[in-house]
Design a protein around this motif. Structure first.
Motif, mmCIF file in Angstrom:
data_model
loop_
_atom_site.group_PDB
_atom_site.id
_atom_site.type_symbol
_atom_site.label_atom_id
_atom_site.label_comp_id
_atom_site.label_asym_id
_atom_site.label_seq_id
_atom_site.Cartn_x
_atom_site.Cartn_y
_atom_site.Cartn_z
ATOM 1 N N LEU A 339 0.823 -1.209 0.000
ATOM 2 C CA LEU A 339 0.000 0.000 0.000
ATOM 3 C C LEU A 339 0.857 1.261 0.000
ATOM 4 C CD1 LEU A 339 -2.876 -0.868 2.512
ATOM 5 C CD2 LEU A 339 -2.796 -1.195 0.041
ATOM 6 N N GLY A 340 2.148 1.117 -0.330
ATOM 7 C CA GLY A 340 3.045 2.266 -0.256
ATOM 8 C C GLY A 340 2.567 3.447 -1.084
ATOM 9 N N ALA A 341 2.267 3.209 -2.362
ATOM 10 C CA ALA A 341 1.825 4.298 -3.238
ATOM 11 C C ALA A 341 0.468 4.828 -2.802
ATOM 12 C CB ALA A 341 1.775 3.803 -4.685
ATOM 13 N N GLN A 342 -0.425 3.938 -2.386
ATOM 14 C CA GLN A 342 -1.751 4.378 -1.949
ATOM 15 C C GLN A 342 -1.670 5.174 -0.647
ATOM 16 O OE1 GLN A 342 -4.501 4.310 -3.574
ATOM 17 N NE2 GLN A 342 -3.814 3.055 -5.299
ATOM 18 N N LEU A 343 -0.747 4.794 0.237
ATOM 19 C CA LEU A 343 -0.581 5.561 1.470
ATOM 20 C C LEU A 343 -0.134 6.978 1.158
ATOM 21 C CD1 LEU A 343 -0.464 5.747 4.567
ATOM 22 C CD2 LEU A 343 1.869 4.854 4.444
ATOM 23 N N PHE A 346 -3.093 8.830 -0.019
ATOM 24 C CA PHE A 346 -4.022 9.048 1.084
ATOM 25 C C PHE A 346 -3.615 10.240 1.942
ATOM 26 C CE2 PHE A 346 -4.613 8.197 5.677
ATOM 27 C CZ PHE A 346 -5.998 8.305 5.757
ATOM 28 N N LEU A 347 -2.322 10.356 2.205
ATOM 29 C CA LEU A 347 -1.848 11.423 3.090
ATOM 30 C C LEU A 347 -2.045 12.806 2.480
ATOM 31 C CD1 LEU A 347 1.381 9.701 4.420
ATOM 32 C CD2 LEU A 347 -0.749 10.081 5.659
ATOM 33 N N ASP A 348 -2.239 12.870 1.167
ATOM 34 C CA ASP A 348 -2.496 14.158 0.505
ATOM 35 C C ASP A 348 -3.945 14.309 0.076
ATOM 36 O OD1 ASP A 348 0.124 15.059 0.714
ATOM 37 O OD2 ASP A 348 0.724 14.060 -1.154
ATOM 38 N N SER A 349 -4.767 13.279 0.347
ATOM 39 C CA SER A 349 -6.133 13.282 -0.181
ATOM 40 C C SER A 349 -7.085 14.038 0.726
ATOM 41 C CB SER A 349 -6.631 11.846 -0.353
ATOM 42 O OG SER A 349 -6.863 11.254 0.914
ATOM 43 N N GLU A 350 -8.254 14.313 0.179
ATOM 44 C CA GLU A 350 -9.335 14.927 0.952
ATOM 45 C C GLU A 350 -9.904 13.875 1.900
ATOM 46 O OE1 GLU A 350 -13.757 16.883 0.069
ATOM 47 O OE2 GLU A 350 -12.271 16.713 -1.539
ATOM 48 N N LEU A 351 -10.021 14.226 3.173
ATOM 49 C CA LEU A 351 -10.539 13.294 4.173
ATOM 50 C C LEU A 351 -11.976 13.647 4.508
ATOM 51 C CD1 LEU A 351 -7.487 13.076 6.619
ATOM 52 C CD2 LEU A 351 -8.054 11.579 4.701
ATOM 53 N N PRO A 352 -12.726 12.680 5.047
ATOM 54 C CA PRO A 352 -14.105 12.980 5.464
ATOM 55 C C PRO A 352 -14.157 14.141 6.457
ATOM 56 C CG PRO A 352 -13.726 10.614 5.454
ATOM 57 C CD PRO A 352 -12.394 11.256 5.220
ATOM 58 N N GLU A 353 -15.240 14.880 6.442
ATOM 59 C CA GLU A 353 -15.359 16.097 7.240
ATOM 60 C C GLU A 353 -15.160 15.861 8.732
ATOM 61 O OE1 GLU A 353 -19.066 18.001 6.464
ATOM 62 O OE2 GLU A 353 -18.629 18.370 4.323
ATOM 63 N N ARG A 356 -10.841 13.190 12.516
ATOM 64 C CA ARG A 356 -9.898 13.962 13.334
ATOM 65 C C ARG A 356 -8.594 13.208 13.573
ATOM 66 N NH1 ARG A 356 -12.898 16.873 11.659
ATOM 67 N NH2 ARG A 356 -14.366 18.291 12.683
ATOM 68 N N SER A 357 -8.581 11.901 13.276
ATOM 69 C CA SER A 357 -7.364 11.125 13.506
ATOM 70 C C SER A 357 -7.320 9.922 12.579
ATOM 71 C CB SER A 357 -7.271 10.669 14.968
ATOM 72 O OG SER A 357 -8.324 9.765 15.268
ATOM 73 N N VAL A 358 -6.123 9.369 12.440
ATOM 74 C CA VAL A 358 -5.890 8.178 11.629
ATOM 75 C C VAL A 358 -5.173 7.153 12.499
ATOM 76 C CG1 VAL A 358 -4.593 7.229 9.668
ATOM 77 C CG2 VAL A 358 -5.801 9.422 9.432
ATOM 78 N N ALA A 381 5.774 6.134 10.008
ATOM 79 C CA ALA A 381 4.829 6.753 10.933
ATOM 80 C C ALA A 381 5.175 8.230 11.163
ATOM 81 C CB ALA A 381 4.832 6.007 12.260
ATOM 82 N N GLN A 382 6.444 8.526 11.307
ATOM 83 C CA GLN A 382 6.859 9.919 11.516
ATOM 84 C C GLN A 382 6.547 10.775 10.301
ATOM 85 O OE1 GLN A 382 10.867 8.931 12.508
ATOM 86 N NE2 GLN A 382 10.511 8.927 14.724
ATOM 87 N N MET A 383 6.759 10.209 9.109
ATOM 88 C CA MET A 383 6.410 10.920 7.887
ATOM 89 C C MET A 383 4.917 11.180 7.805
ATOM 90 S SD MET A 383 4.858 10.143 4.741
ATOM 91 C CE MET A 383 5.128 8.383 4.506
ATOM 92 N N ALA A 384 4.114 10.146 8.118
ATOM 93 C CA ALA A 384 2.662 10.310 8.091
ATOM 94 C C ALA A 384 2.202 11.344 9.115
ATOM 95 C CB ALA A 384 1.985 8.961 8.347
ATOM 96 N N HIS A 385 2.827 11.312 10.281
ATOM 97 C CA HIS A 385 2.453 12.265 11.333
ATOM 98 C C HIS A 385 2.700 13.700 10.889
ATOM 99 C CE1 HIS A 385 2.920 14.621 15.067
ATOM 100 N NE2 HIS A 385 1.984 13.801 15.527
#
Length: 530
Positions: A339-343, A346-353, A356-358, A381-385
């Protein structure tokens, strides 16, 4: 008088009533003419219940013709024994005379029923719908089966129902090393019990009851799909739930409309529900009914990201749960889940309104894992954070030792040493404890060992499970029970299984050949050595 069934979930009410499979079995049984099905649960925290009684009538289990359990999780096995005992039912099957018969189903026990075979008269393997009616017809004779001969005749009839495994009809022999050397089926019993499955989800499972006491309050659960189209090598659902089947949009829309009368939220159920072609129609129906949509976890795909963009206003998840599982290319190939490319998307995508957390899930201890693979989890994890926190979204991790499952290629995998797991998990937590701190939760090494033992266990574990039940399921009780019965934990979780070895669960056929599974395991080991 009709057939009386007590249906139990070996966990508190809040957990059981959040389980759609349990609710659906309750519904399927009660809609059959002449069948009365009542529910029972493990007492919740702070509740005192010296006797197991059903919710609807307050009657003890020994007043029913059949006691049935939904067993989706191996660690709940001692709770099943405790509930039987406290309901006035002898837990050991060969010591029971007359009613009730004790049966079970669920993903855990259907994969490998052998650790609890001593307690069960019959086990349902596969989907409930294809076998339910025929099984209930057979079980109507439970009340009259008072003698041993009558009970064995009734069990033989159960074994004739496709998808039903009757442990008493099989004699298992172990050698001095503990290996299964022979399994003999009685006359009339199938040599192998093949799982039964629905061809389609014309009637999707859905909540017959919405309860404020359930873990998911005010939520109408509906099954969008069954099975999984992906090929994760560690996943039990992928290898035992037959092919991917999506429920039709028209049926789902009608169910959502009905559910709107009793709940304000609809919960999507299915390991890959977002891959169902009917997902958009279901979201549209929920929006039309002014219902919010929720789900427990989701696999990152382009369809999911499109779901967030189009239906983000109706998605109710404050926390999105995703499962990358691994953070290096090599381990992603070992698990066959990349899921590397999808992650990254995801980190740049529009999230549901309302998000508040992942929460991100990772595995420890897969074959070939090295320290740098665990370090990569911290780095990912640090990159995602960093990327999420810039948008005001928090992050937490759930990191768990891999629990090998029967009927998957990982059934031949050896669990790493306890200290290896502890050191890697401890090192990961230390790396993520520095500011900004990222919370890390997960299953401990000993708990993972117990779960793996039950997943890959045999009939000799019955007294160990009984001892754990008597001791309230305390972790130390498992290890004491093993010692008292001269059994070794490492025999179950840390040894190389020979390719010719008779595995305890070989009596069950979920449709994937042993040769194919072992070929996949060889691929795993080749990738692990790169």
């Amino acid at each position: 008088m009709g057939l009386r069934v007590a249906l139990g979930f070996p966990a508190p009410y809040a957990v059981g009533m959040a389980n759609l499979a349990f609710q659906w079995i309750y519904h399927l049984m009660n809609r059959e003419s002449g069948v009365r099905c009542d529910r029972f649960f493990l007492p919740g925290p702070g509740q005192i219940a010296p006797h197991t009684t059903t919710l609807e009538t307050g009657r003890p289990l020994n007043e029913y013709d059949v006691v049935a359990f939904s067993l989706p999780f191996e660690p709940d096995y001692p709770n099943m024994v405790r509930l039987l005992r406290d309901g006035g039912v002898e837990p050991v099957a060969e010591k029971r005379h007359g009613a009730p018969l004790v049966i079970a189903g669920g993903v855990a026990v259907a994969a490998n029923p052998e650790p609890v075979a001593a307690f069960l008269d019959a086990v349902a393997v596969g989907d409930a719908e294809p076998l339910m009616r025929e099984l209930l017809e057979v079980l109507r004779g439970a009340r009259g089966a008072e003698s041993h001969a009558a009970k064995m005749e009734l069990l033989a009839q159960c074994a004739a129902v496709p998808g039903m495994y009757v442990p008493a009809l099989y004699q298992v022999t172990h050698d001095s090393a503990g290996l299964v050397v022979a399994r003999t089926a009685r006359a009339g019993a199938p040599r192998v019990v093949r799982a039964v499955h629905l061809d389609s989800l014309a009637e999707p499972a859905h909540s017959p009851i919405v309860s404020d006491g359930a873990a998911f309050k005010d939520m109408f659960l509906v099954e969008l799909s069954r099975g999984c189209p992906y090929k994760c090598r560690f996943c039990l659902t992928r290898h035992t739930a037959s092919g991917f089947r999506a429920a039709p949009g028209q049926a789902l829309a009608a169910l959502v409309s009905d559910g709107a009368r009793i709940a304000r939220r609809v919960g999507f159920v299915g390991t890959a529900f977002a891959d169902a072609a009917s997902m958009n129609a279901t979201c549209k129906a929920a929006a039309h009914e002014q219902m919010r949509v929720s789900f427990s976890s989701i696999r990152l795909t382009d369809r999911v990201l499109a779901l967030f963009r189009e239906w983000g206003a109706v998605i109710d998840n404050e926390t999105l749960a995703i499962a990358p599982e691994a953070a290096t290319e090599r381990m992603r190939r070992v698990l066959d889940k990349d899921l590397g490319a999808q992650l990254d998307k995801f980190l740049d995508s529009e999230l549901p309104e309302r998000t508040r957390s992942v929460k991100m899930y990772y595995l420890l201890g897969a074959p070939g894992e090295r320290d740098e693979d665990v370090d990569a989890i911290a780095g990912e994890a640090q990159m995602a954070h960093r990327r999420l926190s810039a948008r005001g979204v928090g992050l937490s991790l759930s990191v768990n030792p891999m629990v090998a499952k029967a009927h998957t290629p990982m059934q031949w995998a050896e669990m790493p040493a306890r200290n290896t797991i502890r050191n890697r998990l401890g090192g990961l937590k230390k790396q993520l404890a520095a500011r900004p701190r990222i919370p890390v939760q997960g299953l401990g090494a000993r708990d993972a060992e117990i779960q793996t033992m039950l997943s890959l266990g045999d009939r000799r574990l019955a007294p160990v499970i009984a001892h754990a039940a008597h001791s309230g399921g305390a972790r130390a009780a498992w290890f004491k029970g093993l010692s008292q019965n001269s059994l070794s934990l490492d025999f179950y979780v840390r040894r190389k299984r020979d390719t010719s070895e008779i595995l305890p669960w070989d009596v069950i056929d979920h449709g994937m050949s042993r040769a194919k599974l072992y070929s996949q395991f060889q691929d795993i080991m080749s990738l692990a050595e790169i």
